[in-house]
Enzyme design. Sequence first.
Site, PDB file in Angstrom:
ATOM      1  N   GLY A   2      18.287  23.650  13.851  1.00 26.62           N
ATOM      2  CA  GLY A   2      17.700  24.809  14.519  1.00 26.62           C
ATOM      3  C   GLY A   2      18.479  26.097  14.299  1.00 26.62           C
ATOM      4  O   GLY A   2      17.911  27.121  13.941  1.00 26.62           O
ATOM      5  N   ALA A   3      19.788  26.016  14.506  1.00 25.84           N
ATOM      6  CA  ALA A   3      20.603  27.224  14.408  1.00 25.84           C
ATOM      7  C   ALA A   3      22.064  26.834  14.445  1.00 25.84           C
ATOM      8  O   ALA A   3      22.394  25.683  14.724  1.00 25.84           O
ATOM      9  CB  ALA A   3      20.287  28.167  15.566  1.00 25.84           C
ATOM     10  N   MET A   4      22.933  27.801  14.185  1.00 26.16           N
ATOM     11  CA  MET A   4      24.361  27.508  14.147  1.00 26.16           C
ATOM     12  C   MET A   4      25.157  28.663  14.748  1.00 26.16           C
ATOM     13  O   MET A   4      24.950  29.818  14.404  1.00 26.16           O
ATOM     14  CB  MET A   4      24.777  27.256  12.685  1.00 26.16           C
ATOM     15  N   GLU A   5      26.103  28.285  15.611  1.00 20.19           N
ATOM     16  CA  GLU A   5      26.804  29.253  16.456  1.00 20.19           C
ATOM     17  C   GLU A   5      28.028  29.900  15.826  1.00 20.19           C
ATOM     18  O   GLU A   5      28.917  30.347  16.552  1.00 20.19           O
ATOM     19  CB  GLU A   5      27.228  28.539  17.739  1.00 20.19           C
ATOM     20  N   ASN A   6      28.130  30.002  14.488  1.00 24.21           N
ATOM     21  CA  ASN A   6      29.302  30.609  13.852  1.00 24.21           C
ATOM     22  C   ASN A   6      29.739  31.853  14.617  1.00 24.21           C
ATOM     23  O   ASN A   6      28.908  32.668  14.997  1.00 24.21           O
ATOM     24  CB  ASN A   6      28.972  31.040  12.431  1.00 24.21           C
ATOM     25  N   GLU A  29      28.416  20.415  23.017  1.00 22.94           N
ATOM     26  CA  GLU A  29      26.954  20.348  22.949  1.00 22.94           C
ATOM     27  C   GLU A  29      26.319  19.991  24.297  1.00 22.94           C
ATOM     28  O   GLU A  29      25.358  20.619  24.716  1.00 22.94           O
ATOM     29  CB  GLU A  29      26.504  19.395  21.843  1.00 22.94           C
ATOM     30  N   HIS A  40      27.388  29.149  23.186  1.00 23.71           N
ATOM     31  CA  HIS A  40      28.472  28.476  22.462  1.00 23.71           C
ATOM     32  C   HIS A  40      29.682  29.400  22.272  1.00 23.71           C
ATOM     33  O   HIS A  40      30.785  28.920  22.019  1.00 23.71           O
ATOM     34  CB  HIS A  40      27.990  28.036  21.072  1.00 23.71           C
ATOM     35  N   HIS A  66      21.239  29.168  23.631  1.00 24.08           N
ATOM     36  CA  HIS A  66      22.158  28.061  23.335  1.00 24.08           C
ATOM     37  C   HIS A  66      23.270  28.525  22.387  1.00 24.08           C
ATOM     38  O   HIS A  66      24.457  28.326  22.666  1.00 24.08           O
ATOM     39  CB  HIS A  66      21.367  26.909  22.721  1.00 24.08           C
ATOM     40  N   GLU A  67      22.900  29.165  21.298  1.00 21.31           N
ATOM     41  CA  GLU A  67      23.927  29.587  20.324  1.00 21.31           C
ATOM     42  C   GLU A  67      24.819  30.667  20.927  1.00 21.31           C
ATOM     43  O   GLU A  67      26.020  30.672  20.707  1.00 21.31           O
ATOM     44  CB  GLU A  67      23.278  30.085  19.022  1.00 21.31           C
TER      45      GLU A  67
HETATM   46  N1  B3K Z   1      26.202  23.212  16.409  1.00 19.87           N
HETATM   47  C1  B3K Z   1      24.997  23.253  15.625  1.00 19.87           C
HETATM   48  C2  B3K Z   1      24.615  21.937  15.046  1.00 19.87           C
HETATM   49  C3  B3K Z   1      25.294  21.600  13.786  1.00 19.87           C
HETATM   50  C4  B3K Z   1      24.706  20.352  13.176  1.00 19.87           C
HETATM   51  C5  B3K Z   1      25.468  19.906  12.003  1.00 19.87           C
HETATM   52  N2  B3K Z   1      24.853  18.760  11.350  1.00 19.87           N
HETATM   53  C6  B3K Z   1      23.846  23.788  16.405  1.00 19.87           C
HETATM   54  C7  B3K Z   1      23.966  23.715  17.873  1.00 19.87           C
HETATM   55  O1  B3K Z   1      24.031  22.677  18.475  1.00 19.87           O
HETATM   56  O2  B3K Z   1      24.042  24.745  18.463  1.00 19.87           O
HETATM   57 ZN    ZN Z   2      24.844  23.441  20.214  1.00 14.90          ZN
END
Ligand code: B3K
Ligand code: ZN
Length: 866
Positions: free
Chosen positions: A264-268, A323, A304, A300-301
Amino acid sequence: MKTDQPQSIRLEDYRAPDYLVDNVDLVFDLEPESTRVLCATTYYAANDEGAPLVLDGEDLTLLNIALDGRTLGETEYSIENNQLTLTDLPERFELVIETEINPKGNTQLSGLYQSSGNYCTQCEAQGFRRITYFQDRPDVMARYNVTIIADKTACPVMLSNGNLIDQSDLDETQHAAVWEDPFPKPSYLFALVAGDLAMVEDTYKTSSGRDVDLRIFVEHGNEDRCSWAMESLKASMKWDEERFGLEYDLDLYNIVAVSDFNMGAMENKSLNVFNTKYVLAKSDTATDQDYAGIEAVIAHEYFHNWTGNRVTCRDWFQLSLKEGLTVFRDQEFSSDMRSRACERISNVKVLRAGQFPEDGGPLAHPVRPESYIAIDNFYTATVYNKGSEVIRMMHTLLGEENFRKGMDLYFERHDGEAVTCDDFAAAMQDASNIDLTQFKLWYSQAGTPDVSASWAYDEAAKQFDLTLSQHLGATPGQETKETMHMPISIGLIGPDGEDMVSDVLSLTQAEQTFTFKEIASKPVVSLNRGFSAPIKFKADYSREELAFLMAHDSDDFARWEAAQSYGTLLLLDMIKAHQEGRAFEKDAPFIEALRKTLHNENLDAEFIALCLQLPVESYLAEQMDVIDVEAIHAAREALRGFIATDLQDDLLETFRNLRSDAPYSPDAKSAGLRSLKNICLAYLSELDDPACMGLITAQYHNGDNMTDRMAALGILSNKDVSAREEALSDFYSRYKNDPLVVDKWLAVQAMSSLPTTLDTVKSLMEHDAFSIKNPNKVRSLIGVFAHANQLNFHRADGSGYEFHTSRILELDKINPQIAARMVAPLGKWRRFDTMRQDLMKAQLQRIIDTDGLSNDTFEMASKSLN
Ligand code: B3K
Ligand code: ZN
């Protein structure tokens, strides 16, 4: 056959890193097929053991490696099994590593890759090792300084984490940008984006008065679809300040939407990368559900940033630390933005559809797993959704005030650290003085507890005794279990419908009796209100009691649950009747209870719509010893028919009243009204009445928003009528240039209950609209068919299994993470008749026997078979 048996990584083998780093300097010279990455790091020994330095690296071409300025010869290091090892090292040294990678050829979408020609990264969990050699583990935290060099025309936009500190032209064609992230972070939070992207901008003033620039980057032409994501981001920032006192910590927050993304997305840190599905929305292309999804994922992101980034995980076994907690936070946010009861119901539906089957099958694992082969397989419903339930139970046991104190203490103790689930629980325990020792079994024991309730009312003594007993069955690797601690919220409802008692019981023993005195008359007991514990409740309710709870329970969740339990009870009887060749019997009081719910003006529309929905086929399957997909489908269709016939006038009246000419608004209230209107329409479609079919086709053609249009198309897709083909082909010609809408077109066909569905799915694989390289397309067509179309996937001749397995093997060569995620439906074999069991097992064996299988898919298939 897989020749190299992959090794399991075990929690009990965890060792702190031998070397640490403070800073990482990266220079990227971007070229589609030959990007050069220079990584300069000063390592220092974390102990005096003189250990070798072991760096992870995957699919890298090593161009040069220099230690303290001297290039090393090939004999001075070794590269084996994706690890580069250096020995005889000084206590502190600088290592400069130059690698070459191929973003264009990276179909795994892990590391640095291209999506629509733009560069982007995905490093969680282990993608950074596909960029450079590094100790790619979350407990190695450093400050990153990143220089990006790229072609000016191809990449006018160049982004990384933190602040932009320099930008310059290098020559006629190339330019450079330098980004510096002041916050130490693990490598999985590193991100880089470069390409030709459009930007939508806004600002947010934090509670302490700082201005934060908010930027959303999208492909050109999508600028008009970003406003909902932007509003959701601002609402999330405000909510986190108000609820948890957490403020954003940089002056810039970037979001980039890409169309090729594994999840879905990634919280970099400060540079979230999103699947377009969770950013782009406008009323004629996105449904209410899409809007709600965007709001939740953006939140959610963002959340994080504190729960995940400022405080991160020590190792990947602790994944739920970030998570589970962040899902809890996004669920709370959505509850505050929307209806709390409806949010809770939808969370529980997700849990029951995804997590309960996982916890009861071959892939069951604790919220904090103890071993894995491929960590990407552990981004599961258990880690996320059950993990969130664990946090929610702590919240229930501690209360909001103590929970907040616990959160404050957690940040006070661990800001800037990589920690464990035990550290989180310790903060909660210390802040509240509530002993969580027994409670913590929720982290280590897999499986869904069964809790049975029995009760007795003593008329003379005016006493009510409620006895609860718990049982947790064996799961793979865990034969025996200890007794759990769970909060059970209950109510005792008097004959007038009013609560006589409302309480949260602490169940800590295998069997426990709770006594309530001065109970004037025999109550109806309401159990596990708000779904206070993620368990399976067994209680012998009569149909009359369930109808009473549907009408009177003061807890809306329990009220909905009563409707579900009543529906389940009837459907299981009907399934049996179907199997025994008996006619279906109608239960008039159930339909009457639904009618009263439909007309109850004190209930909001979304809630009524949820109550009217019968338990889904997969939920009914879970309630059976041997799943019979045909009987489930037939029974459910028959009950829908009974309801439609008896409530025809009520449904039609509600449908007509709810049709509106007001311009579309995605807010929860308007969405609820649409939801109720569309469930009425879906029931009416069961009547096979030409007038009703007319309403459906009219809504399809005239609908001014995607929610209504999709609702009509979803109904038509299950009907063998000419209007179906017309609508499907109209839909494709309208939206063929809009990938997210084409995904809906694929999914609606893959979901169809018609017997031709497997052939349709096969032919859609060949359609221009489909690409096996794009995860959204794969999920919409192959994923929906296998995960959501129980009737057709489990066809008795096994052709669904055969087709699906071929797709898994095809995908495994392209994108193992996505392939592995497709295996679980085959792992349900134990739940079916022996004929299907054999067919499913044969396909799992076929997967395992395939040469060159990825570790990801091997782990899922081998565990599913055993
Ligand atoms: N932390 C990422 C998920 C990464 C999945 C890697 N296979 C998204 C999230 O939970 O916000
Ligand atoms: Zn997450």
